[in-house]
Design a protein around this motif. Structure first.
Motif, mmCIF file in Angstrom:
data_model
loop_
_atom_site.group_PDB
_atom_site.id
_atom_site.type_symbol
_atom_site.label_atom_id
_atom_site.label_comp_id
_atom_site.label_asym_id
_atom_site.label_seq_id
_atom_site.Cartn_x
_atom_site.Cartn_y
_atom_site.Cartn_z
ATOM 1 N N GLU A 103 -1.809 15.040 2.500
ATOM 2 C CA GLU A 103 -0.832 14.141 1.862
ATOM 3 C C GLU A 103 0.616 14.211 2.219
ATOM 4 N N TYR A 104 1.051 15.524 2.159
ATOM 5 C CA TYR A 104 2.439 15.681 2.503
ATOM 6 C C TYR A 104 2.709 15.642 3.730
ATOM 7 N N TYR A 118 -7.583 7.619 4.196
ATOM 8 C CA TYR A 118 -7.449 8.310 5.425
ATOM 9 C C TYR A 118 -8.432 9.498 5.486
ATOM 10 N N PHE A 119 -8.003 10.319 4.408
ATOM 11 C CA PHE A 119 -8.928 11.574 4.018
ATOM 12 C C PHE A 119 -10.410 11.113 3.765
ATOM 13 N N SER A 120 -10.549 10.206 3.240
ATOM 14 C CA SER A 120 -12.296 9.767 3.082
ATOM 15 C C SER A 120 -12.744 9.316 4.352
ATOM 16 N N ILE A 121 -12.109 9.032 5.216
ATOM 17 C CA ILE A 121 -12.847 8.808 6.593
ATOM 18 C C ILE A 121 -12.653 9.820 7.258
ATOM 19 N N GLY A 122 -12.309 10.961 7.219
ATOM 20 C CA GLY A 122 -12.219 12.044 8.029
ATOM 21 C C GLY A 122 -10.772 12.518 8.490
ATOM 22 N N VAL A 161 0.720 -1.010 -0.015
ATOM 23 C CA VAL A 161 -0.067 0.135 -0.096
ATOM 24 C C VAL A 161 0.884 1.431 -0.152
ATOM 25 N N THR A 162 0.642 2.177 -0.831
ATOM 26 C CA THR A 162 1.588 3.218 -1.024
ATOM 27 C C THR A 162 0.976 4.543 0.075
ATOM 28 N N PRO A 163 1.916 5.337 0.320
ATOM 29 C CA PRO A 163 1.527 6.469 0.935
ATOM 30 C C PRO A 163 0.494 7.238 0.492
ATOM 31 N N GLY A 164 0.322 7.352 -0.802
ATOM 32 C CA GLY A 164 -0.810 8.246 -1.505
ATOM 33 C C GLY A 164 -2.120 7.446 -1.179
#
Length: 127
Positions: A41-42, A32-36, A23-26
């Protein structure tokens, strides 16, 4: 904001889980962003490199996002002898077939009890 005592170990294990699952950091950040998740990303990449500390709630959301992604990664499993996928893979003519010991593949190979996995044993009280 400083590191808490658990943060370095939590980061190390998160990185190991991501690496083991490819699994890439992106991909992690997007889930992660989609669950709040509340950082960019940086910042997630900086956290994974140990350059930035994150609050406990954000680290836990990263862990949750990673675990969701890891669950969706297909895994290879060793098939059992009765797996239907094995039946589709018959050896072509000219190739040796298993087992190489010269025994018939359908023959019972259990040397301990004389009962194969497909044979039923009468248990007391089953009459």
């Amino acid at each position: 904001m400083g590191f808490d005592l658990n943060e370095p170990e939590q980061r190390r294990k998160l990185r190991a889980a991501l690496k083991a699952s490819d699994v890439t950091p992106g991909e992690l950040w997007l889930n992660y962003f989609s669950i709040g998740g509340g950082v960019g990303e940086y910042e997630v990449e900086a956290y994974l490199q140990g350059l930035l500390s994150l609050p406990t709630i954000q680290r836990d959301l990263l862990a949750m996002a990673a675990n969701e992604l890891i669950e969706t990664v297909p895994r290879l499993y060793a098939p059992y002898s009765d797996n239907p996928d094995l039946a589709d893979r018959r050896p072509e003519s000219g190739q040796e077939s298993e087992p190489e010991s010269g025994q018939d593949a359908d023959e019972d190979h259990d040397t301990h009890s004389g009962q194969g996995p497909d044979k039923q044993t009468d248990l007391p009280g089953d009459e």
